[in-house]
Design an enzyme around this catalytic site. Structure first.
Site, mmCIF file in Angstrom:
data_model
loop_
_atom_site.group_PDB
_atom_site.id
_atom_site.type_symbol
_atom_site.label_atom_id
_atom_site.label_comp_id
_atom_site.label_asym_id
_atom_site.label_seq_id
_atom_site.Cartn_x
_atom_site.Cartn_y
_atom_site.Cartn_z
ATOM 1 N N CYS A 82 0.809 -1.230 0.000
ATOM 2 C CA CYS A 82 0.000 0.000 0.000
ATOM 3 C C CYS A 82 0.839 1.276 0.000
ATOM 4 O O CYS A 82 0.342 2.337 -0.371
ATOM 5 C CB CYS A 82 -0.928 0.015 1.198
ATOM 6 S SG CYS A 82 -1.958 -1.460 1.357
ATOM 7 N N HIS B 149 -3.465 6.643 5.778
ATOM 8 C CA HIS B 149 -3.713 5.402 5.046
ATOM 9 C C HIS B 149 -5.215 5.114 5.041
ATOM 10 O O HIS B 149 -5.829 5.003 3.998
ATOM 11 C CB HIS B 149 -2.938 4.265 5.713
ATOM 12 C CG HIS B 149 -2.902 2.998 4.924
ATOM 13 N ND1 HIS B 149 -2.661 1.786 5.508
ATOM 14 C CD2 HIS B 149 -3.086 2.757 3.614
ATOM 15 C CE1 HIS B 149 -2.690 0.839 4.579
ATOM 16 N NE2 HIS B 149 -2.951 1.407 3.427
ATOM 17 N N HIS C 173 -9.665 1.999 -2.190
ATOM 18 C CA HIS C 173 -8.261 1.823 -1.768
ATOM 19 C C HIS C 173 -7.438 1.365 -2.963
ATOM 20 O O HIS C 173 -7.484 0.219 -3.340
ATOM 21 C CB HIS C 173 -8.234 0.763 -0.667
ATOM 22 C CG HIS C 173 -6.851 0.458 -0.123
ATOM 23 N ND1 HIS C 173 -5.762 1.257 -0.351
ATOM 24 C CD2 HIS C 173 -6.413 -0.562 0.635
ATOM 25 C CE1 HIS C 173 -4.707 0.740 0.224
ATOM 26 N NE2 HIS C 173 -5.071 -0.352 0.834
#
Length: 353
Positions: free
Chosen positions: A178, A313, A353
């Site tokens: 990520c 995040h 995401h």
């Protein structure tokens, strides 16, 4: 000429380009999407995968996903191969992530007011965050025609941009999951600061060319059954996968001011670390997150009280969000003046995401 200073002296963002869900095909459209609070999560676009038998609400059903919703791009099959001097046969073998990065890199350079051809032979770096999309991973040996290898190699994603534009700075592809694009940005800023390159493209791309991410996270029960990404919310029930590509063009701040570039933002400092041991391989560590936050503040010469907004995040999971939130609170929360709250954001709530 004076030698380049540390990152803390400032790295300028002089241009950016992007492709994100919800029609956010440039930075202005992305800002509009976020400002309007529009939900860009949709069902799987027609023709993307064969969805027959792929959806099953039972999280234990092997080979299926209990949600297929995500933040999808449209037109990922469209690519002007002749424009980049690429044959139709080679273009077909290219991972669509490579195609998307190449197009976005060209636009990023143009949006800086630079004619791409003038960078030929320059010490311009390319730092790209990417993951293995699985494109043509199941191709039979008879399909290996000399283009599939380069078309599917992550290393070639950055190298192809450098090749197409004639760039002779570093060309680096990183996969840190990520954080890949941010790590790419960190490396690019460091390279500019130490004089390794004078200009750098940095960013990343992700495309869901197979449903394996949905299927895998269904087994882990980490996928949102509601199909909504809800960072730091009581309604948070899991991740919603999404696609996108974003690149920025970086330059030492002093050089940007000298050259009269439009400065969109300034990077004052950055830091990278790893969680080490936690309660599981994919589980975050609060103390490690605190350390990297403090390291980034130190690198930028800032104090926690200097921050008024933090982009996070914010995956929308019940495990990750509380850990991230508590780490932020411990670093930037103490001694904060009353009436001056620190805002926390996570754009994943709209495109995913």
């Amino acid at each position: 000429d004076e030698p380049p200073g540390p990152v803390g002296d400032g790295i300028a963002v002089i241009s950016m380009a992007c492709r994100f869900p919800g029609g956010a095909d440039d930075p202005e459209a992305l800002w509009q999407l976020l400002a309007e609070g529009r939900d860009a999560v949709t069902d799987v676009p027609p023709g993307r995968w064969n969805t027959d038998g792929l959806h099953d609400p039972d999280p234990e059903a092997a080979g299926t996903a209990y949600s297929l919703r995500g933040g999808y791009l449209t037109g990922i099959d469209r690519f002007d191969a002749p424009f980049f001097g690429i044959s139709p046969r080679e273009a077909e073998a290219m991972d669509p992530q490579q195609r998307l990065l190449l197009q976005t890199a060209w636009e990023t350079v143009e949006r800086a007011g630079i004619v791409p051809g003038t960078l030929d032979g320059s010490a311009t770096g390319v730092y790209v965050g990417l993951y293995d999309s699985g494109y043509l991973a199941a191709a039979g040996l008879d399909r290996l025609d000399g283009h599939v290898g380069t078309g599917s190699a992550s290393s070639v994603a950055s190298g192809r941009i450098a090749y197409s534009l004639g760039l002779q700075g570093p060309a680096v592809t990183v996969d840190t999951a990520c954080s890949s694009s941010l790590v790419a940005l960190h490396l690019a800023a460091r390279a500019l600061a130490d004089g390794t390159c004078d200009l750098a493209l940095a960013g990343g791309a992700t495309l869901l060319v197979t449903p394996r991410g949905h299927v895998e996270f269904s087994r882990l029960r980490g996928l949102s059954p509601s199909g909504r990404c809800s960072p730091f919310s009581a309604d948070a029930d899991g991740v919603v996968w999404a696609e996108g590509c974003g690149l920025v063009l970086l330059k030492r701040l002093a050089d940007a001011r000298r050259d009269g570039d439009r400065v969109l933002a300034v990077i004052k400092g950055s830091a990278v670390n790893q969680d080490g041991r936690s309660q599981g391989l994919s589980a975050p560590s609060g103390p490690a997150q605190e350390r990297v936050l403090r390291a980034a503040l130190d690198a930028a010469g800032l104090r926690p009280g200097d921050l008024d907004h933090v982009e996070t995040h914010g995956t929308g999971t019940r495990l990750g969000d509380p850990i991230e939130g508590r780490a932020l609170a411990r670093v930037v929360g103490p001694d904060r003046p009353a009436g001056r709250p620190r805002a926390t954001g996570a754009p994943k709530s709209q495109p995913g995401h």
